[in-house]
Design an enzyme around this catalytic site. Sequence first.
Site, short mmCIF file in Angstrom:
data_model
loop_
_atom_site.label_atom_id
_atom_site.label_comp_id
_atom_site.label_asym_id
_atom_site.label_seq_id
_atom_site.Cartn_x
_atom_site.Cartn_y
_atom_site.Cartn_z
N ASP A 177 0.83 -1.22 0.00
CA ASP A 177 0.00 0.00 0.00
C ASP A 177 0.85 1.25 0.00
O ASP A 177 1.95 1.24 0.56
CB ASP A 177 -0.77 0.13 1.32
N1 URA Z 1 -1.24 -5.61 4.38
C1 URA Z 1 -1.66 -4.34 4.32
O1 URA Z 1 -2.62 -3.97 4.94
N2 URA Z 1 -0.98 -3.48 3.50
C2 URA Z 1 0.10 -3.85 2.80
O2 URA Z 1 0.69 -3.03 2.10
C3 URA Z 1 0.51 -5.17 2.89
C4 URA Z 1 -0.17 -6.03 3.69
#
Ligand code: URA
Length: 234
Positions: A102
Amino acid sequence: MRLNKYIAQSGLTSRRKADELIENGNVKVNGRVVTELGIDVQPDDTVEVNGSRISIERRMVYYMLNKPVGYVTTLSDEKDRPIVTDLLTDVSERVFPVGRLDVGTSGLLLMTNDGDLANKLMHPSHEIYKTYRAEVSGFLSDERINRLRKGVDIGGFITSPAKVKVVRQGKSHCTVEIQICEGKYRQVRRMFKAVGSRVLALQRVAEGELYLGRLMEGHYRKLTPEEVTYLKNL
Ligand code: URA
């Protein structure tokens, strides 16, 4: 790489002869005749000499990046946010991220131009376990931790058993290390939400046995041959 070097490396002829071919209009790059000496070509460009395509063996490269918060793992962004490949300033190959993180998550991101390995690693049957360090709101009771360990419903999907370790428990928030083997969209955040906590900060610290270690945020390094072999043998 210089065009004459590219032609020479393809095994067709010497660099000097390559210059003659270029000046005489016998060389096309991406379909256009090129007569200037000294132009640069990328490994993925199409180079033709007298109508026949030539190529040099594409070198596979493997990197680990410590992605900072704010960077996106797509290769272009409609909101014009910075993209992770901007950080690989000394890498001439067209590498891409293996999987995603993310925009609000930092940490370990593998980058390569080896599509076969990337596809293998992203396929659910090979999904490697990933370790995250999460700063979460509230007090994490044993009951909540056990629910996370067993698997929680994150909206139509029950997560597989996870390893969960509380590293530091404060009054209003705590630090948790969580290891999961799936890669559903925003999975860690959704898992904590399912037990009533909010993720305040999230960092991926390992993928399988590959660790971020002391690699600083925004920095990257080549994987060692042993690390590449480890990934290929998974
Ligand atoms: N879980 C999440 O919530 N975000 C990420 O980027 C990776 C795993």
